[in-house]
Design a protein around this motif. Structure first.
Motif, PDB file in Angstrom:
ATOM      1  N   PHE A 269       0.821  -1.217   0.000  1.00 49.25           N
ATOM      2  CA  PHE A 269       0.000   0.000   0.000  1.00 49.25           C
ATOM      3  C   PHE A 269       0.853   1.263   0.000  1.00 49.25           C
ATOM      4  CE2 PHE A 269      -2.504  -3.350   2.029  1.00 49.25           C
ATOM      5  CZ  PHE A 269      -3.677  -3.279   1.292  1.00 49.25           C
ATOM      6  N   PRO A 272       2.482   2.851  -3.909  1.00 49.57           N
ATOM      7  CA  PRO A 272       1.683   3.792  -4.710  1.00 49.57           C
ATOM      8  C   PRO A 272       1.323   5.059  -3.931  1.00 49.57           C
ATOM      9  CG  PRO A 272       0.346   1.892  -4.083  1.00 49.57           C
ATOM     10  CD  PRO A 272       1.750   1.567  -3.719  1.00 49.57           C
ATOM     11  N   LEU A 273       1.157   4.924  -2.619  1.00 53.82           N
ATOM     12  CA  LEU A 273       0.804   6.092  -1.806  1.00 53.82           C
ATOM     13  C   LEU A 273       1.944   7.103  -1.771  1.00 53.82           C
ATOM     14  CD1 LEU A 273      -1.603   7.070  -0.107  1.00 53.82           C
ATOM     15  CD2 LEU A 273      -0.459   6.145   1.903  1.00 53.82           C
ATOM     16  N   GLU A 276       2.017   8.815  -5.224  1.00 54.60           N
ATOM     17  CA  GLU A 276       0.851   9.666  -5.493  1.00 54.60           C
ATOM     18  C   GLU A 276       0.435  10.523  -4.299  1.00 54.60           C
ATOM     19  OE1 GLU A 276      -0.785  10.133  -8.400  1.00 54.60           O
ATOM     20  OE2 GLU A 276       0.845   8.968  -9.262  1.00 54.60           O
ATOM     21  N   SER A 420      -1.539   2.510  -8.914  1.00 54.23           N
ATOM     22  CA  SER A 420      -1.914   1.571  -7.843  1.00 54.23           C
ATOM     23  C   SER A 420      -2.043   0.150  -8.391  1.00 54.23           C
ATOM     24  CB  SER A 420      -3.233   2.007  -7.199  1.00 54.23           C
ATOM     25  OG  SER A 420      -3.118   3.289  -6.630  1.00 54.23           O
ATOM     26  N   SER A 423       1.467  -1.132  -9.690  1.00 49.43           N
ATOM     27  CA  SER A 423       2.333  -1.402  -8.547  1.00 49.43           C
ATOM     28  C   SER A 423       1.943  -2.708  -7.869  1.00 49.43           C
ATOM     29  CB  SER A 423       2.242  -0.246  -7.543  1.00 49.43           C
ATOM     30  OG  SER A 423       2.878  -0.568  -6.336  1.00 49.43           O
ATOM     31  N   SER A 424       0.636  -2.919  -7.651  1.00 44.27           N
ATOM     32  CA  SER A 424       0.171  -4.130  -6.968  1.00 44.27           C
ATOM     33  C   SER A 424       0.494  -5.379  -7.781  1.00 44.27           C
ATOM     34  CB  SER A 424      -1.338  -4.048  -6.722  1.00 44.27           C
ATOM     35  OG  SER A 424      -1.652  -2.947  -5.899  1.00 44.27           O
TER      36      SER A 424
END
Length: 467
Positions: A269, A272-273, A276, A420, A423-424
């Motif tokens: 998590f 991407p956080l 962004e 997101s 990336s996942s």
């Protein structure tokens, strides 16, 4: 502050309960629980006295608070002291729930607490009463309610939690637990001193606005960290029970897996956080305080660094030999404060204190590995092979792909979803291919197969019923 203190104190009692649960000694378990209840009552009273004495000085020109809001700040502070007392006294019950691995009840109470906190937040929007005082009152009431519910659950479910008037305390056990809890509390207070001390230093140099940015960063971090924390709740009792049964090889193996998968869960998590963060904060907050973006990114990186050895911390707790560990690592964490003061005194930017905190956290990780080698014969080579290398390769591959794709989309919701998802997919694929061993991959395949068979069976039953 409360979550850090509660976690550290819970680990103390949980260690003893988990250690003797494997042996099935009910009398010993009852003695541990009853000693723990009295111990945490004394600790709670001690902390209340310390906080109330400190409160006499904090509001007398030390903290940078507007003069007209000082009476409100004092009121909220007293509510916090009440919450602290009940949080500390809930520790024996939290420990019993964790040691018995009643994760469903723990999850349900956590969800209910979250919705109640949401209700408090909504109430604050519409109330005409002072929002800060109401917030402090309701959060204290929620803490008390949670403590009562957990006490009733433990009393009804676990035999050792039914307090008896006779033979209330085993004094030799109480002394041992007091020493263990005392060192654990020292480590927790060092962690608190680091996090809250940095907040106070930032307040002194920059005022409440930068404190708001630091607060938002910690809020983001705590929400993401909970994913790893919930996974660790399942592994901690097993680590301690393995040590209690004399299976040190399994204990060390589980501690390394806890470190690896704890890091993976947060990174899934966080990646991407972190990328962004400007857009996400713009969506979340109307006005983003200065430094918030860089603070959020650096606090998440510091948490990822801590998770590199999160399982090893539990392993050290399981051995019971924590005096040197808490002294050395706790003292190292407190070094953040003089270093932060020196950096800001010489004109460095506010975020420099978090950069130094990351560096100190990495040093602390190295010390934890070394100490566990001394205490429990951990193989440093095996730790690097099973944890560090299996973490860094998927992380590096994911970041490389994201950097290559970063410039193709402008800032906005589409890029947030794209980053997101990409990336996942890349991170999870890399974890499966590189970050797991053959046994773990076999277990993952079996879980997927069982889940697919369950869906197929449910579908067949549904079709037969419809037919």
């Amino acid at each position: 502050m409360l979550s850090i203190l509660n976690g550290a104190m819970t680990a103390s009692t949980q260690r003893y309960l988990s250690y003797y649960l494997r042996a099935g000694d009910r009398n010993k378990l009852r003695a541990i629980f009853q000693s723990s209840v009295i111990l945490h009552l004394l600790i709670g009273l001690f902390i209340v006295v310390i906080l109330e004495v400190a409160g006499l000085f904090l509001f007398d020109g030390f903290l940078n608070i507007p003069a007209e809001r000082i009476p409100v700040a004092k009121t909220v502070y007293h509510f916090m002291v009440v919450s602290t007392f009940f949080t500390i006294n809930a520790v024996p019950y939290d420990s019993a729930i964790n040691a018995h691995e009643d994760l469903l009840f723990d999850a349900i109470t956590g969800i209910v607490e979250t919705f109640l906190k949401l209700g408090i937040a909504i109430w604050l929007i519409y109330t005409g009463f002072d929002k800060l005082i109401l917030y402090g009152l309701l959060m204290a009431a929620l803490t008390i309610l949670s403590r009562v519910v957990k006490s009733i659950f433990c009393y009804r479910r676990y035999q050792e939690c039914k307090l008896q008037k006779s033979n209330l305390v085993d004094y030799s056990l109480f002394k041992e637990m007091f020493s263990f809890a005392g060192w654990n509390m020292f480590g927790a207070l060092c962690g608190l001193g680091r996090s809250q001390g940095l907040a106070i230093i930032l307040n002194i140099f920059f005022g409440p606005i930068v404190n708001a940015a630091y607060g938002v960063a910690n809020q983001v971090n705590s929400q993401l960290y909970s994913f790893s924390e919930n996974m660790l709740k399942a592994l901690r009792p097993q680590i301690m029970k393995s040590e209690g049964s004399g299976d040190r090889e399994r204990m060390l193996m589980l501690s390394m897996k806890a470190s690896k998968y704890g890091f993976f869960l947060l990174a899934l998590f966080a990646i991407p956080l972190i990328i962004e963060m400007p857009y996400i904060l713009k969506l979340w907050l109307k006005n983003v305080p200065e430094y918030t973006i860089v603070f959020c990114r650096l606090v998440l990186i510091a948490s990822l660094a801590n998770l590199l050895t999160i399982g090893l911390q539990t392993a050290i707790q399981a051995t019971g030999r924590i005096k040197v560990y808490q002294s050395v690592v706790g003292g190292l964490l407190l070094l953040n404060l003089p270093i932060a003061w020196g950096l800001l005194k010489y004109g460095m930017p506010a975020y420099s204190v978090l950069v130094s905190a990351i560096c100190i956290e990495l040093i602390a990780c190295s010390i934890r590995v070394y100490l566990l080698k001394r205490i429990a014969n951990l193989s440093i080579r095996e730790y690097l092979k099973q944890v560090v290398f299996k973490i860094m390769l998927p992380l590096g591959i994911t970041l490389l792909f994201l950097i290559m794709c970063f410039g193709f989309l402008g800032e906005g919701f589409v890029r947030l979803i794209f980053i997101s998802a990409l990336s996942s997919i890349i991170f999870l694929t890399s974890i499966y291919a590189i970050g797991t061993d053959a046994g773990e991959r076999k277990m993952i395949k079996q879980i997927v197969l069982n889940y697919r068979n369950r869906i197929f069976k449910t579908k067949q039953i549904h079709e037969q019923y419809i037919g």
